[in-house]
Design a protein around this motif. Structure first.
Motif, PDB file in Angstrom:
ATOM      1  N   ALA A 251      73.303 -26.622  48.540  1.00  0.00           N
ATOM      2  CA  ALA A 251      73.348 -27.892  49.023  1.00  0.00           C
ATOM      3  C   ALA A 251      74.810 -28.077  49.226  1.00  0.00           C
ATOM      4  O   ALA A 251      75.324 -28.892  50.162  1.00  0.00           O
ATOM      5  N   VAL A 252      75.650 -27.569  48.285  1.00  0.00           N
ATOM      6  CA  VAL A 252      77.132 -27.978  48.440  1.00  0.00           C
ATOM      7  C   VAL A 252      77.488 -27.306  49.459  1.00  0.00           C
ATOM      8  O   VAL A 252      78.452 -27.930  50.530  1.00  0.00           O
ATOM      9  N   SER A 253      77.089 -26.198  49.913  1.00  0.00           N
ATOM     10  CA  SER A 253      77.555 -25.478  50.949  1.00  0.00           C
ATOM     11  C   SER A 253      77.224 -26.080  52.374  1.00  0.00           C
ATOM     12  O   SER A 253      78.020 -25.818  53.236  1.00  0.00           O
ATOM     13  N   PHE A 254      76.067 -26.588  52.277  1.00  0.00           N
ATOM     14  CA  PHE A 254      75.245 -27.363  53.319  1.00  0.00           C
ATOM     15  C   PHE A 254      76.296 -28.599  53.797  1.00  0.00           C
ATOM     16  O   PHE A 254      76.555 -28.670  54.898  1.00  0.00           O
ATOM     17  N   VAL A 255      76.697 -29.320  52.763  1.00  0.00           N
ATOM     18  CA  VAL A 255      77.648 -30.346  53.181  1.00  0.00           C
ATOM     19  C   VAL A 255      78.957 -29.795  53.694  1.00  0.00           C
ATOM     20  O   VAL A 255      79.265 -30.575  54.575  1.00  0.00           O
ATOM     21  N   GLY A 256      79.565 -28.834  53.131  1.00  0.00           N
ATOM     22  CA  GLY A 256      80.855 -28.370  53.761  1.00  0.00           C
ATOM     23  C   GLY A 256      80.769 -28.051  54.946  1.00  0.00           C
ATOM     24  O   GLY A 256      81.492 -28.109  55.660  1.00  0.00           O
ATOM     25  N   ALA A 257      79.487 -27.130  55.263  1.00  0.00           N
ATOM     26  CA  ALA A 257      79.395 -26.667  56.719  1.00  0.00           C
ATOM     27  C   ALA A 257      79.284 -27.755  57.741  1.00  0.00           C
ATOM     28  O   ALA A 257      79.935 -27.741  58.920  1.00  0.00           O
ATOM     29  N   VAL A 258      78.510 -28.833  57.408  1.00  0.00           N
ATOM     30  CA  VAL A 258      78.572 -30.093  58.372  1.00  0.00           C
ATOM     31  C   VAL A 258      79.686 -30.710  58.402  1.00  0.00           C
ATOM     32  O   VAL A 258      80.062 -31.228  59.550  1.00  0.00           O
ATOM     33  N   LEU A 259      80.361 -30.861  57.264  1.00  0.00           N
ATOM     34  CA  LEU A 259      81.832 -31.468  57.235  1.00  0.00           C
ATOM     35  C   LEU A 259      82.854 -30.542  58.225  1.00  0.00           C
ATOM     36  O   LEU A 259      83.410 -31.426  59.096  1.00  0.00           O
ATOM     37  N   VAL A 260      82.673 -29.227  58.047  1.00  0.00           N
ATOM     38  CA  VAL A 260      83.505 -28.440  59.068  1.00  0.00           C
ATOM     39  C   VAL A 260      83.256 -28.879  60.602  1.00  0.00           C
ATOM     40  O   VAL A 260      84.225 -28.661  61.350  1.00  0.00           O
ATOM     41  N   SER A 261      82.013 -28.686  60.713  1.00  0.00           N
ATOM     42  CA  SER A 261      81.573 -28.851  62.136  1.00  0.00           C
ATOM     43  C   SER A 261      82.076 -30.123  62.733  1.00  0.00           C
ATOM     44  O   SER A 261      82.408 -30.390  63.894  1.00  0.00           O
ATOM     45  N   LEU A 262      81.558 -31.327  62.155  1.00  0.00           N
ATOM     46  CA  LEU A 262      81.846 -32.738  62.641  1.00  0.00           C
ATOM     47  C   LEU A 262      83.424 -32.650  62.819  1.00  0.00           C
ATOM     48  O   LEU A 262      84.047 -33.250  63.551  1.00  0.00           O
ATOM     49  N   SER A 263      84.238 -32.300  61.603  1.00  0.00           N
ATOM     50  CA  SER A 263      85.613 -32.522  61.402  1.00  0.00           C
ATOM     51  C   SER A 263      86.306 -31.655  62.815  1.00  0.00           C
ATOM     52  O   SER A 263      87.205 -32.014  63.414  1.00  0.00           O
TER      53      SER A 263
ATOM     54  N   LEU B 147      80.270 -41.627  66.207  1.00  0.00           N
ATOM     55  CA  LEU B 147      80.151 -40.804  64.737  1.00  0.00           C
ATOM     56  C   LEU B 147      79.059 -41.098  63.978  1.00  0.00           C
ATOM     57  O   LEU B 147      78.547 -40.074  63.369  1.00  0.00           O
ATOM     58  N   LEU B 148      78.288 -42.209  63.944  1.00  0.00           N
ATOM     59  CA  LEU B 148      77.213 -42.520  63.309  1.00  0.00           C
ATOM     60  C   LEU B 148      76.167 -41.746  63.968  1.00  0.00           C
ATOM     61  O   LEU B 148      75.175 -41.159  63.174  1.00  0.00           O
ATOM     62  N   LEU B 149      75.837 -41.652  65.368  1.00  0.00           N
ATOM     63  CA  LEU B 149      75.005 -41.005  65.855  1.00  0.00           C
ATOM     64  C   LEU B 149      75.009 -39.401  65.764  1.00  0.00           C
ATOM     65  O   LEU B 149      74.150 -38.704  65.470  1.00  0.00           O
ATOM     66  N   LEU B 150      76.276 -38.795  65.681  1.00  0.00           N
ATOM     67  CA  LEU B 150      76.336 -37.295  65.178  1.00  0.00           C
ATOM     68  C   LEU B 150      75.901 -37.164  64.029  1.00  0.00           C
ATOM     69  O   LEU B 150      75.528 -36.018  63.785  1.00  0.00           O
ATOM     70  N   ALA B 151      76.194 -38.148  62.998  1.00  0.00           N
ATOM     71  CA  ALA B 151      75.688 -37.918  61.653  1.00  0.00           C
ATOM     72  C   ALA B 151      74.205 -37.968  61.264  1.00  0.00           C
ATOM     73  O   ALA B 151      73.786 -37.505  60.118  1.00  0.00           O
ATOM     74  N   VAL B 152      73.415 -38.526  62.203  1.00  0.00           N
ATOM     75  CA  VAL B 152      71.943 -38.588  62.320  1.00  0.00           C
ATOM     76  C   VAL B 152      71.151 -37.265  61.849  1.00  0.00           C
ATOM     77  O   VAL B 152      70.765 -37.045  60.928  1.00  0.00           O
ATOM     78  N   GLU B 153      71.586 -36.389  62.915  1.00  0.00           N
ATOM     79  CA  GLU B 153      70.833 -35.062  62.722  1.00  0.00           C
ATOM     80  C   GLU B 153      71.269 -34.236  61.284  1.00  0.00           C
ATOM     81  O   GLU B 153      70.315 -33.640  60.487  1.00  0.00           O
ATOM     82  N   PRO B 154      72.511 -34.335  60.936  1.00  0.00           N
ATOM     83  CA  PRO B 154      72.778 -33.571  59.543  1.00  0.00           C
ATOM     84  C   PRO B 154      72.257 -34.311  58.411  1.00  0.00           C
ATOM     85  O   PRO B 154      71.694 -33.775  57.412  1.00  0.00           O
ATOM     86  N   VAL B 155      72.221 -35.857  58.465  1.00  0.00           N
ATOM     87  CA  VAL B 155      71.481 -36.504  57.329  1.00  0.00           C
ATOM     88  C   VAL B 155      69.963 -36.112  57.167  1.00  0.00           C
ATOM     89  O   VAL B 155      69.490 -36.072  56.276  1.00  0.00           O
TER      90      VAL B 155
END
Length: 691
Positions: free
Chosen positions: A77-89, A109-117
């Protein structure tokens, strides 16, 4: 917590931790070194990118070392967060770096975060097996590893992250295509830092990896970190960016060109394109500078030339003048920067002022603190007959009259002691023929002004004015002598005649005694008016705002008006010498009563630019309108001819214009305008002659 490891996996885990430390170190370094720059989208995104890499690498290493399935899933799950942060950043960095910062609004930015959430919630809750259909463990080389089968949402999420990275690469490729070498090196480094981990992740996703399909994506971040470190240290990755070039350089009024060691143009801004190629970038970039700007060829090839050189360039509409400055880029000495400043308008202004100075009747002189002439305007040739260049380097004092030198030197020393101080003096100066000319000089201390570094003297030839003043003084002196003669030589016999008249009244009864007394009174009046003109003339004392209606009332009470009537309509004050204004009004009232009779009606009022006095008397014939203000003009037997002449001189002393016209009721009307006009001769209308 149960740990597992084998000799085969330890080197790989070591690389993962190395990747975590490298990415985390870059994040900390960026946040500390660019403390004030964290408000910039590129800096924030770069920090987020490295934090995501550190989370992903560290969590994946812990997952491999953990033996229990629940623990492995937690680290996953932590890796999941890291992968999402890498892609968005990475996406945010590429967008901001390429100059499209406006796309990174809060809503975007909020719209981009909907799918990862949504994906993260489905991943952690395993709701409906939408993210993962199956989670098993397999043993590979004595290691317990997770084996997953993705559901629909899992594939959507992975493709979503790939899509963000693909868009990031697109923005960076576009930047590489449009940028010069400096920005290409930056953007290429970022693109390489994205491509290597992306390729490793695709290998993992397609199950082509070794040892139970190990994910080498976090290890690839070691390469990314090294690339980013080189880009920061050698190419100022976070110091300069194409967006800064777009915002600053492209909007500069001055033009710039970047030239390589072969004299070919590598980059230009819009200012150059407007003047050279009508906005066509491709017609300039890559061409030899000699073909684009042949005028600068000799400048860039001659290092001994001064830093600034002016050139003339013929465009389609006109000839433009440019100030050219050549310098080498500090980060790469193979490239030279040409700054082109359009100074055409500046030259036009300079030539305009030069023409004004050269053709002006005033003299402009610049002297230093030792009174040595450093500049003399060409106008001195017409005014004093000197060659301007022959005066430079000579002392200014040698041209000043010996009797005035000491006074002028002390006066200007006192007046111009402070910076920017001014002083005004009159003195005599010698012209080229050796004659002395009267001049008036206004000096200004500009010694502290780096563009002047001297005392500026603005000198005007006032010889004619001083000659007129001397002539006026001479005439006034003669007039004073005349006044003395009138006062002494006429009053004495008049006093004797009046005495004899009184004696005759006592001894002889004669019907002509009254006529003789009237003649004596007329002589007395003439003497008084002549003395008034001779001694006061046009002299005007201090002027101030006076209550016009109050002065009118005072003047009316000073005159024997009999049954005459007065109307006053003054709605504003008048700026005048109150005593002389009183005399003017008294003479006008006396003139109206003497010629209009005891029942005359007088009107006084203000107009837009002055005031008027009119009556309803008989007026004057049109052919006498030009003469009523002259000395001695009268149509009355008892008049002296001086009353309206005094009015004219008082008005002239104030700088008022006088107009004699016809009154509202047919009488005489005197209008006084206060627009600094000279006294005008009487025009149309009737006016009674003074008596």
């Amino acid at each position: 917590m149960t740990w597992q490891y084998t000799p085969e996996i330890l080197p790989y885990v070591g690389l993962l931790f190395l990747s975590m430390l490298l990415a985390g170190g870059l994040a900390v370094y960026t946040a500390v070194a660019w403390t004030g720059g964290t408000d910039e989208p590129t800096v924030r995104a770069f920090v987020g990118l490295n934090v995501g890499c550190a989370l992903w690498s560290g969590a994946y290493a812990m997952q491999l070392l953990s033996a229990g399935v629940p623990t492995k899933l937690s680290w996953l799950a932590v890796s999941f967060v890291g992968a999402v942060l890498v892609s968005l950043s990475c996406f945010s960095f590429a967008v901001a770096y390429s100059g499209n910062e406006g796309l990174l609004s809060r809503r975007t930015l909020l719209l981009l975060a909907v799918e990862p959430v949504v994906a993260f919630v489905l991943f952690t809750t395993q709701y409906g097996n939408l993210y993962t259909q199956r989670v098993d463990t397999v043993v590979v080389s004595d290691l317990v590893m997770i084996d997953r089968t993705f559901g629909v949402m899992g594939y959507v999420h992975i493709l979503y992250l790939y899509g963000l990275l693909a868009l990031s690469a697109g923005f960076l490729l576009r930047t590489i295509y449009r940028s010069n070498r400096v920005y290409r090196a930056q953007a290429g480094a970022v693109l390489l830092g994205i491509f290597v981990p992306l390729a490793a992740n695709v290998v993992w996703f397609l199950r082509l990896g070794p040892v139970g399909n190990l994910d080498f994506t976090p290890v690839a971040f070691v390469v990314s970190g090294l690339v980013y470190a080189v880009a920061i240290s050698r190419h100022q990755l976070l110091d300069i960016a194409p967006i800064a070039r777009t915002a600053v350089v492209e909007n500069m009024r001055d033009g710039f060109l970047v030239i390589d060691e072969t004299d070919r143009v590598r980059d230009v801004n819009a200012a150059v394109r407007r003047h050279v190629s009508d906005g066509d970038l491709e017609s300039i970039v890559g061409r030899d500078i000699g073909a684009v700007f042949p005028e600068v060829t000799s400048i860039i090839r001659d290092d001994s030339r001064p830093a600034h050189t002016e050139i003339a360039v013929d465009t389609d509409d006109q000839r433009r003048l440019f100030d050219v400055q050549v310098q080498r880029l500090s980060n790469d000495h193979r490239f030279r920067l040409l700054l082109l400043r359009d100074v055409t308008d500046q030259h036009a202004v300079e030539q305009r002022y030069q023409a004004l100075i050269e053709n002006a009747s005033d003299l402009i002189t610049v002297i230093d603190d030792e009174n040595v002439i450093r500049y003399q305007s060409p106008s001195i040739a017409n005014v004093l007959g000197y060659d301007p260049s022959a005066l430079e380097g000579r002392s200014y004092g040698e041209f000043v009259h010996p009797e005035d030198r000491s006074r002028i030197g002390e006066a200007f020393h006192d007046d111009l002691e402070e910076p920017a101080a001014t002083g005004r003096e009159e003195y005599r100066i010698r012209d080229a023929d050796g004659e002395w000319r009267d001049v008036e000089t206004v000096g200004r201390n500009l010694l502290d002004d780096p563009f002047v570094e001297g005392i500026v003297l603005n000198t005007r030839d006032v010889t004619r004015r001083k000659k007129r003043e001397r002539e006026i003084r001479r005439k006034n002196d003669q007039l004073g002598e005349f006044a003395g003669v009138v006062s002494h030589d006429l009053r004495n016999p008049l006093t004797i005649a009046q005495g004899y008249l009184e004696a005759a009244r006592e001894d002889v009864d004669c019907e002509y005694h009254d006529d003789i007394e009237l003649a004596h009174d007329r002589i007395e009046t003439i003497i008084e008016d002549v003395l008034l003109l001779a001694r006061e003339g046009q002299a005007i004392g201090e002027t101030d705002r006076v209550d016009f209606e109050r002065v009118v009332d005072r003047a009316w009470t000073h005159v024997d008006t009999g049954s005459a009537s007065l109307t006053v309509a003054g709605d504003r004050p008048i700026v005048a010498d109150e005593d002389r204004l009183l005399q003017l009004l008294e003479n006008l009232f006396r003139n109206s009563v003497e010629h209009g009779g005891g029942t005359v009606h007088v009107r006084v009022g203000t107009i837009a630019d002055g005031f008027f006095v009119e009556d309803d008397g008989p007026g004057i014939p049109p052919d006498e309108r030009q003469d009523v203000l002259e000395y001695g003009h009268t149509t009355a037997d008892s008049g002296t001819g001086f009353g309206l002449a005094i009015v004219s001189r008082i008005a002239e002393g104030h700088g008022w214009g006088v107009r004699v016209t016809e009154g509202t009721d047919g009488g005489a009307r005197f209008e006084f305008s206060m627009d600094d006009s000279p006294v005008t001769p009487p025009l149309d209308g009737n006016a009674p002659a003074d008596g």
